[in-house]
Design an enzyme around this catalytic site. Structure first.
Site, PDB file in Angstrom:
ATOM      1  N   LYS A  85       2.229   2.277  -5.093  1.00 52.19           N
ATOM      2  CA  LYS A  85       2.929   1.841  -6.322  1.00 52.19           C
ATOM      3  C   LYS A  85       2.086   2.124  -7.562  1.00 52.19           C
ATOM      4  CE  LYS A  85       3.206  -2.309  -4.662  1.00 52.19           C
ATOM      5  NZ  LYS A  85       2.820  -2.114  -3.280  1.00 52.19           N
ATOM      6  N   GLN A 132       2.039  -5.896  -3.124  1.00 59.49           N
ATOM      7  CA  GLN A 132       2.413  -5.926  -1.691  1.00 59.49           C
ATOM      8  C   GLN A 132       3.741  -5.173  -1.492  1.00 59.49           C
ATOM      9  OE1 GLN A 132       1.470  -9.405  -3.012  1.00 59.49           O
ATOM     10  NE2 GLN A 132      -0.547  -8.543  -2.730  1.00 59.49           N
ATOM     11  N   ASP A 183       0.813  -1.220   0.000  1.00 62.99           N
ATOM     12  CA  ASP A 183       0.000   0.000   0.000  1.00 62.99           C
ATOM     13  C   ASP A 183       0.847   1.272   0.000  1.00 62.99           C
ATOM     14  OD1 ASP A 183      -2.273  -1.699   0.325  1.00 62.99           O
ATOM     15  OD2 ASP A 183      -1.833  -1.788   2.469  1.00 62.99           O
ATOM     16  N   GLY A 216      -4.490  -4.205  -4.267  1.00 61.42           N
ATOM     17  CA  GLY A 216      -5.605  -3.355  -4.669  1.00 61.42           C
ATOM     18  C   GLY A 216      -5.164  -1.944  -4.884  1.00 61.42           C
ATOM     19  N   HIS A 217      -5.666  -1.338  -5.912  1.00 64.19           N
ATOM     20  CA  HIS A 217      -5.460   0.093  -6.056  1.00 64.19           C
ATOM     21  C   HIS A 217      -6.682   0.689  -6.748  1.00 64.19           C
ATOM     22  CE1 HIS A 217      -3.330  -1.912  -9.391  1.00 64.19           C
ATOM     23  NE2 HIS A 217      -3.933  -1.019 -10.124  1.00 64.19           N
TER      24      HIS A 217
HETATM   25  P1  IMP Z   1      -2.428 -12.812   1.880  1.00 63.97           P
HETATM   26  O1  IMP Z   1      -1.552 -12.221   0.839  1.00 63.97           O
HETATM   27  O2  IMP Z   1      -3.892 -12.603   1.632  1.00 63.97           O
HETATM   28  O3  IMP Z   1      -2.092 -14.249   2.163  1.00 63.97           O
HETATM   29  O4  IMP Z   1      -2.132 -12.046   3.257  1.00 63.97           O
HETATM   30  C1  IMP Z   1      -0.874 -12.147   3.929  1.00 63.97           C
HETATM   31  C2  IMP Z   1      -0.486 -10.819   4.555  1.00 63.97           C
HETATM   32  O5  IMP Z   1      -0.200  -9.885   3.519  1.00 63.97           O
HETATM   33  C3  IMP Z   1      -1.570 -10.170   5.395  1.00 63.97           C
HETATM   34  O6  IMP Z   1      -0.955  -9.457   6.456  1.00 63.97           O
HETATM   35  C4  IMP Z   1      -2.229  -9.174   4.456  1.00 63.97           C
HETATM   36  O7  IMP Z   1      -2.843  -8.116   5.130  1.00 63.97           O
HETATM   37  C5  IMP Z   1      -1.005  -8.721   3.679  1.00 63.97           C
HETATM   38  N1  IMP Z   1      -1.321  -8.218   2.344  1.00 63.97           N
HETATM   39  C6  IMP Z   1      -1.653  -8.936   1.246  1.00 63.97           C
HETATM   40  N2  IMP Z   1      -1.846  -8.130   0.191  1.00 63.97           N
HETATM   41  C7  IMP Z   1      -1.608  -6.888   0.606  1.00 63.97           C
HETATM   42  C8  IMP Z   1      -1.605  -5.599  -0.039  1.00 63.97           C
HETATM   43  O8  IMP Z   1      -1.843  -5.457  -1.237  1.00 63.97           O
HETATM   44  N3  IMP Z   1      -1.305  -4.535   0.758  1.00 63.97           N
HETATM   45  C9  IMP Z   1      -0.979  -4.655   2.052  1.00 63.97           C
HETATM   46  N4  IMP Z   1      -0.964  -5.825   2.699  1.00 63.97           N
HETATM   47  C10 IMP Z   1      -1.271  -6.931   1.985  1.00 63.97           C
END
Ligand code: IMP
Length: 431
Positions: free
Chosen positions: A16, A226, A13, A40-41
């Site tokens: 990017k 991420q 977040d 997500g954006h």
């Molecule tokens: P997962 O990717 O859904 O397995 O989540 C694993 C960890 O990554 C968790 O702490 C989520 O909140 C974090 N996470 C996954 N995608 C994002 C993102 O796009 N932005 C911020 N945190 C993320």
């Protein structure tokens, strides 16, 4: 300059999408190299906000080709829903604009159930995943039972794989997770067969496309999702996502050699945020955190969850610089700090330089304090127009993280993106 990797250097977040959007004006190809619809954006099309999670923001530009590389995990239903949302906003996602690697792994409905059930079982130790099935899809890939885009076009194999996988998952739901969920291989086969037809014109050989583009000196941008601290190897494990988020993964996923990358641009906010569980040494749980969350609108695009907020962590930024080979960083959301009397930067961890999880959980942070500024800086268009205290903050930050700051942003619009160092004009403008 032909190939640039854009990575988040915090916990995701970082903004990017905004930088990719800015650069994609000149990029001929944008390659998304990992993650799935956990990212997500928000993009603004004709004044209307649209949330994207799988498609890179380059998709808005008619002349930019977007590629989802082999390291992406793809839920076809989500992909088509996104395409339809964009279509309704007047952006037609054609096979000319989007290519999908035949090797990309599919996220199937049983993956998200597994994700949610495991989180439930972990209870207090839960990761705080997005619940989208990302981890279980990567697990299947590593276990060599994953279903890939290419498998959609070999019906007999797809049928056998689904029967085997569904039998395994149903047994897990019933006996391990003790939940009611049950999937039917035949239903999934029919659904996937329908998706296969729609997906077919988009399927491509990403490795050959990118190799060709690089040979032709086209500007290729690799877009990570991420952030570095969520990297499965180098992040705050186990509180990470299930893919490699660092720059080297761009080459692994796209199927090109590491020498094609000209530079790596790291994106970070002027402060830190994190969603989900795990250590966050500079977190502010009181008034300051609330202030940043409110002013910075720090709520997840995908899950709507409030983000944890805190001060800029230079120890992690330096580590991320090393892990990614960052050439320069771009600082987003500088305007969010306006109005704070004092701005803090975590400069060292007392007694350790380690960023391994066991130490991060209890680490004490040493801070350097900077005087803030009250002025509204959202109209600023050059470094020298910033209040002196904001200039000092950026100049000092550059020294503390030991990495040049290429530019910064003072709001969500493209005009609010400012290139700060002449030498990075070519990187940011990709001339
Ligand atoms: P997962 O990717 O859904 O397995 O989540 C694993 C960890 O990554 C968790 O702490 C989520 O909140 C974090 N996470 C996954 N995608 C994002 C993102 O796009 N932005 C911020 N945190 C993320």
């Amino acid at each position: 300059m032909t190939a640039v990797v854009i990575v988040g250097v915090q916990w995701g977040d970082e903004g990017k999408g905004k930088v990719v959007d800015y650069l994609s004006e000149r990029a001929e190809i944008v390659v998304r190299f990992q993650g799935g619809h956990n990212a997500g954006h928000t993009v603004v099309v004709g004044g209307k906000k649209t949330a994207l999670s799988l498609l890179p923001s380059g998709i808005l530009r008619e002349k930019t080709r977007c590629l989802l590389a082999s390291g992406v995990v793809l839920d076809p239903g989500v992909l088509f829903a996104e395409m339809e949302r964009l279509g309704a906003a007047g952006v037609n996602v054609t096979p000319k604009r989007l290519g999908i690697a035949a090797e990309a792994q599919l996220i199937l409905p049983y993956h998200s159930v597994l994700d949610v059930e495991r989180e439930r079982a972990l209870s207090d130790a839960k990761i705080g995943t997005t619940g989208k099935g990302i981890g279980p899809a990567y697990e299947d890939a590593a276990s060599r039972i994953g279903i890939r885009v290419a498998d959609l076009y070999v019906p007999a194999r797809l049928k056998t794989m689904l029967e085997r996988n569904v039998a395994m998952k149903n047994a897990m739901f019933a006996h391990v997770w003790k939940c009611e969920q049950k999937f039917c291989a035949k239903d999934l086969f029919e659904k996937l067969s329908a998706f296969a037809e729609r997906l077919k014109p988009f399927v491509t050989d990403v490795s050959s496309e990118v190799t060709q583009a690089i040979k032709q000196k086209k500007f290729v941008m690799f877009e990570g999702a991420q952030g570095t601290m969520l990297d499965a190897n180098h992040g705050t494990y186990p509180f990470v996502t299930s893919s490699n988020t660092i720059a080297a993964q761009a080459c692994v996923s796209a199927g090109v050699g590491p020498q094609v990358v000209d530079s790596v641009l790291g994106i970070c906010k002027a402060y830190c945020t994190r969603v989900g569980g795990g250590p966050f040494p500079t977190e502010e749980t009181g008034e300051i955190g609330d202030y940043i969350r409110k002013v910075g609108a720090e709520f997840g695009t995908v899950t709507g969850r409030p983000r944890r907020c805190g001060w800029f962590d230079a120890v992690l930024a330096r580590r991320a610089g090393q892990l990614n080979g960052v050439d320069a960083v771009f600082i987003t959301k500088l305007d969010v700090l306006s109005g704070l009397k004092t701005i803090r930067v975590g400069t060292e961890y007392q007694g350790t330089n380690s960023v391994v999880l066991s130490e991060l959980e209890s680490v004490s942070v040493e801070y350097k304090d900077f005087p803030g500024w009250d002025e509204d800086i959202t109209g600023v268009r050059s470094f020298k127009d910033l209040p002196q205290t904001a200039q000092n903050y950026l100049s000092e930050l550059e020294k503390i993280i030991d990495c040049p700051i290429a530019g910064f942003s003072v709001g969500p619009d493209r005009e609010q993106t400012i290139i700060m160092r002449e030498q990075f004009k070519s990187l940011l403008a990709a001339e």
